[in-house]
Scaffold this active site. Structure first.
Site, PDB file in Angstrom:
ATOM      1  N   GLY A  14     -10.934  -8.157   8.599  1.00 52.99           N
ATOM      2  CA  GLY A  14     -12.266  -8.714   8.730  1.00 52.99           C
ATOM      3  C   GLY A  14     -13.243  -7.894   9.553  1.00 52.99           C
TER       4      GLY A  14
ATOM      5  CB  SER B 172     -11.512  -1.430   2.808  1.00 53.87           C
ATOM      6  OG  SER B 172     -11.162  -2.785   2.688  1.00 53.87           O
TER       7      SER B 172
ATOM      8  CD  GLU C  71      -8.559  -3.687   0.053  1.00 55.81           C
ATOM      9  OE1 GLU C  71      -9.150  -3.619   1.151  1.00 55.81           O
ATOM     10  OE2 GLU C  71      -7.703  -4.549  -0.191  1.00 55.81           O
TER      11      GLU C  71
ATOM     12  CG  ASP D 231      -1.921  -1.126   1.237  1.00 59.14           C
ATOM     13  OD1 ASP D 231      -2.304  -1.582   0.151  1.00 59.14           O
ATOM     14  OD2 ASP D 231      -2.294  -1.561   2.332  1.00 59.14           O
TER      15      ASP D 231
ATOM     16  CB  ILE E 145      -9.078   1.211   6.312  1.00 59.25           C
ATOM     17  CG1 ILE E 145      -9.714   0.345   5.222  1.00 59.25           C
ATOM     18  CG2 ILE E 145      -9.478   0.706   7.691  1.00 59.25           C
ATOM     19  CD1 ILE E 145      -9.128  -1.056   5.172  1.00 59.25           C
TER      20      ILE E 145
ATOM     21  CG  ASN F  61     -13.331  -0.956   7.003  1.00 56.66           C
ATOM     22  OD1 ASN F  61     -13.227  -0.512   8.144  1.00 56.66           O
ATOM     23  ND2 ASN F  61     -12.593  -1.957   6.558  1.00 56.66           N
TER      24      ASN F  61
END
Length: 356
Positions: free
Chosen positions: A144, A199, A234, A63, A182, A180
Site C-alpha cells: 500500500g 507497481s 505490476e 514472484d 519494486i 513505485n
C-alpha cells in the site's frame, strides 16, 4: 541473533523438504537433461514446487525468477512472510531439468538496510548473468505504499546462499513520486542494459542502467492500467522473439489466495523501449494488453511471469494459488508457444478446457 535464526530456519526447512525429495528422487531418471528433447507445453513439475503445512513447512514460490548456471536451474522468489523475522529472497534449484526434481535451499540473508522500509519479507527478485557474475535485484517495501527500494546483490556461485554480497539500494521511490520502485527486471538490448520496474501508481517504467547498478537518464512509461483505480499493474518482463520485443505484466490483484484475480497480459514493439501495443493496436500506456494467461483449472491468479531461453526454446515460470489445497502458493513452468507472432500457452493436464 537475526542472522542466526535465519540460518537455523534455513537448515530446518531444507532438512524437512529433503525428506520429501527422497520420494521424488527416482523420477529424476526420467527427467534428465540428456534424455530426449526439451520439455514442451505445460511441464510436469516435481519436487519442491511450493508447499505449506502450518508450523512445519512454509515454502512459497511467489514472484519467481528463473535462471541457469551450467546444468543447474534456479528459481528465486519472494521471501517467507514473517513480521517478526522478515524473510530474505528464497531459493530453490533443479539439477535435473526444468521439470525437476526441485529442491528448496532456503533464504538469502535479509540485508539490514531493508528494515528501514518496514519490510515483512523481500519481494519479486530478478537474476541476470554478466560474464561469471550473477546480479540479483529485489524489492523492499510494504503493502500500500510507494516508499520503496530496489536492492542489488552479486555472486559467482548462486547456489551458495552465503556468497551473495549485498550492495544496498540502487533505485528508490517515495510518496509524491508517480511510480513505485519494486518488481525489477533487468535486460540487455542493442548493447545497452535497462531496468524496468513498477507497481500500481502510474504503471510500468523503464530506465537505462550504467554499470549494472546505476539507473540513469529519463524514466520512460511503458504500460498502465488506468481503467479501475488503484491502477493494478505490476511485474514487467521484456524479452525478444524474432523482430519483436514483448512486454508482459500482471494485471489486477495477487496475494488473496483463491480470491486472487491476477492475470498476465502482453504487448509488443519493434523497439525494446516501446511503444508497446496489444493485438488490437491499443498502446499499453493507454491500458492496452492482450490476455496471455489467466486462471486455469486449479491454478488461480496466474502471474509474475519470468522468461528463460533454454535449449533453443523459450519458457515462462509463473506463480499460482492452488485451489485444490485452499490457496498454496506454487510455481508452474510452461513452454512459450507462438501464434501469428504472438506468445501463447497451450492447455495442459489440469488446465480445463480452452475458451470457446
Amino acid at each position: 541473533m537475526r542472522r542466526t535464526a535465519r540460518r537455523l530456519r534455513r537448515g530446518l526447512v531444507g532438512a524437512m523438504l529433503s525428506l520429501a525429495l527422497l520420494g521424488a528422487a527416482p523420477a529424476a531418471a526420467d527427467h534428465g537433461q540428456g534424455n530426449g528433447p526439451p520439455p514442451s507445453g505445460k511441464l510436469d513439475m516435481i519436487g519442491d514446487v511450493g508447499d505449506f503445512v502450518p508450523g512445519v513447512v512454509d515454502d512459497p514460490v511467489h514472484d519467481p525468477t528463473l535462471f541457469k548456471d551450467g546444468q543447474t536451474y534456479y528459481v528465486f522468489s519472494t521471501g517467507v512472510l514473517d513480521p517478526e523475522d522478515p524473510g530474505g529472497i528464497y531459493a530453490r534449484r533443479s539439477t535435473g531439468t526444468l521439470e525437476g526434481p526441485w529442491e528448496s535451499l532456503g533464504a538469502i540473508d535479509l540485508p539490514e538496510w531493508t528494515l528501514d522500509y518496514d519490510v515483512q519479507h523481500l519481494w519479486a527478485p530478478h537474476v541476470v548473468r554478466v560474464g561469471d557474475t550473477y546480479h540479483l535485484y529485489y524489492s523492499a517495501s510494504s503493502f500500500g505504499t510507494n516508499r520503496s527500494a530496489i536492492g542489488h546483490a552479486t555472486t559467482r556461485a548462486p547456489g551458495d546462499l552465503d556468497s551473495w554480497v549485498d550492495h544496498g539500494p540502487i533505485l528508490t521511490s517515495a510518496p509524491g513520486d508517480d511510480y513505485n520502485a519494486i518488481d525489477p527486471m533487468v535486460f540487455k538490448a542493442r548493447g545497452q542494459w535497462y531496468i524496468t520496474f513498477g507497481s500500481f501508481w502510474s504503471g510500468i517504467k523503464l530506465q537505462r542502467l550504467d554499470g549494472m547498478d546505476t539507473p540513469t537518464g529519463p524514466i520512460t512509461s511503458l504500460a498502465s492500467n488506468p481503467v479501475d483505480p488503484p491502477n493494478a499493474i505490476e511485474n514487467p518482463q521484456i524479452f525478444q522473439h524474432g523482430r519483436y520485443w514483448y512486454l508482459t505484466a500482471s494485471w489486477d490483484f495477487c496475494c488473496q489466495g483463491v480470491d486472487s484475480t491476477y492475470r498476465t497480459v502482453v504487448g509488443r514493439s519493434t523497439s525494446p523501449t516501446g511503444p508497446f501495443v496489444d493485438r488490437d493496436g491499443v498502446p499499453m500506456t493507454e491500458g492496452g494488453g492482450t490476455v496471455l494467461l489467466e486462471s486455469r483449472g486449479n491454478q488461480i491468479g496466474t502471474g509474475a511471469l519470468d522468461v528463460l531461453k533454454d535449449r533453443g526454446r523459450l519458457y515462462g515460470v509463473h506463480h499460482y494459488y492452488d485451489a485444490d489445497t485452499g490457496g498454496t502458493i506454487r510455481m508452474q513452468i510452461r513452454e512459450i508457444e507462438w501464434e501469428d507472432g504472438w506468445p501463447s500457452f497451450s492447455y495442459g493436464p489440469g488446465d480445463g478446457d480452452p475458451p470457446g
